[in-house]
Design a protein around this motif. Structure first.
Motif, short mmCIF file in Angstrom:
data_model
loop_
_atom_site.label_atom_id
_atom_site.label_comp_id
_atom_site.label_asym_id
_atom_site.label_seq_id
_atom_site.Cartn_x
_atom_site.Cartn_y
_atom_site.Cartn_z
N ASP A 18 -0.84 7.55 1.04
CA ASP A 18 -1.57 7.45 -0.23
C ASP A 18 -1.82 8.82 -0.85
O ASP A 18 -1.69 9.00 -2.06
CB ASP A 18 -2.89 6.71 -0.05
N LEU A 19 -2.17 9.77 0.01
CA LEU A 19 -2.37 11.14 -0.48
C LEU A 19 -1.05 11.72 -0.98
O LEU A 19 -0.99 12.36 -2.04
CB LEU A 19 -2.97 12.02 0.62
N LEU A 20 0.02 11.50 -0.23
CA LEU A 20 1.34 11.99 -0.66
C LEU A 20 1.77 11.34 -1.98
O LEU A 20 2.36 11.99 -2.84
CB LEU A 20 2.38 11.73 0.42
N TYR A 21 1.44 10.06 -2.16
CA TYR A 21 1.73 9.37 -3.42
C TYR A 21 1.00 10.07 -4.57
O TYR A 21 1.59 10.35 -5.61
CB TYR A 21 1.31 7.91 -3.32
N ARG A 22 -0.29 10.33 -4.37
CA ARG A 22 -1.08 10.99 -5.42
C ARG A 22 -0.57 12.41 -5.69
O ARG A 22 -0.55 12.86 -6.84
CB ARG A 22 -2.55 10.99 -5.05
N LYS A 45 8.64 7.55 3.84
CA LYS A 45 8.92 7.55 5.29
C LYS A 45 7.73 7.02 6.08
O LYS A 45 7.91 6.33 7.09
CB LYS A 45 9.25 8.97 5.76
N LEU A 46 6.53 7.37 5.63
CA LEU A 46 5.33 6.94 6.33
C LEU A 46 4.95 5.49 6.04
O LEU A 46 4.30 4.83 6.85
CB LEU A 46 4.15 7.85 5.96
N ASP A 47 5.34 4.99 4.87
CA ASP A 47 5.00 3.63 4.47
C ASP A 47 6.21 2.99 3.76
O ASP A 47 6.23 2.82 2.55
CB ASP A 47 3.79 3.67 3.52
N PRO A 48 7.23 2.63 4.55
CA PRO A 48 8.50 2.17 3.96
C PRO A 48 8.41 0.82 3.23
O PRO A 48 9.31 0.48 2.49
CB PRO A 48 9.44 2.06 5.17
N LYS A 49 7.34 0.08 3.39
CA LYS A 49 7.19 -1.22 2.72
C LYS A 49 6.31 -1.11 1.46
O LYS A 49 5.96 -2.13 0.88
CB LYS A 49 6.58 -2.25 3.67
N ASN A 50 5.98 0.09 1.05
CA ASN A 50 5.10 0.27 -0.11
C ASN A 50 5.92 0.23 -1.40
O ASN A 50 6.67 1.15 -1.71
CB ASN A 50 4.34 1.58 0.02
#
Length: 168
Positions: A18-22, A45-50
């Protein structure tokens, strides 16, 4: 000051998607596309289903004019969440840019089928533009009128409606 400079030069690995997204979103807003993509790829890579991460990657590629990768990532977002109007609109926008009018209409329709979609005027406008370019001026007129009805301040649709009247 020297201490701060030395400290800030050390890079810590961020493991929060979430932080990387922001961070990616912030880089994108600043026009730093490479850094945005780096942060978003790390988030993926950390959240492949997002689906939201994949959607923003698609948008970043589209802004850069890389429609092939944009299309790929919008499709990935849709594969994770089929009923995701933002990705359908992004993909429809890519197809508009590629002049694939019928594909654009299909994805605008997919977005409009979601009653919770917050920006239907965008979908109506995209579908209207595709219909306009397919020389289906009656359908284009209806779409642009629907866009304006949905958002009376959406000047793009107002302008496009004028183009339809010019053709009729």
């Amino acid at each position: 000051i020297l201490f701060i400079s030395c400290f800030s030069s050390q890079k810590k690995k961020i493991d929060d998607p979430d932080l990387l997204y922001r961070i990616g979103e912030d880089y994108l807003k600043k026009g730093a596309f490479v850094q945005a993509l780096q942060a978003l790829f790390d988030a993926e890579k950390l959240d492949p289903k997002n689906h939201e991460i994949k959607n923003l990657i698609g948008f970043t590629f589209m802004v850069r004019g890389d429609y092939e990768n944009s299309e790929k990532y919008y499709k990935k977002a849709i594969s994770v969440k089929k009923d995701y109007p933002e990705a359908h609109i992004g993909l429809a926008d890519v197809y508009i840019r590629l002049k694939k009018w019928n594909n654009a209409i299909h994805h605008a329709d997919e977005a409009l089928s979601n009653i919770l979609y917050m920006s239907p005027y965008e979908a109506y406008n995209i579908r209207g533009w595709a219909n306009f370019n397919n020389e289906d001026y009656n359908s284009a007129e209806v779409d642009f009128r629907n866009a304006i009805s949905s958002n009376p301040n959406y000047v793009v649709a107002i302008y496009n409606l004028g183009l339809v009247y010019e053709k009729k």
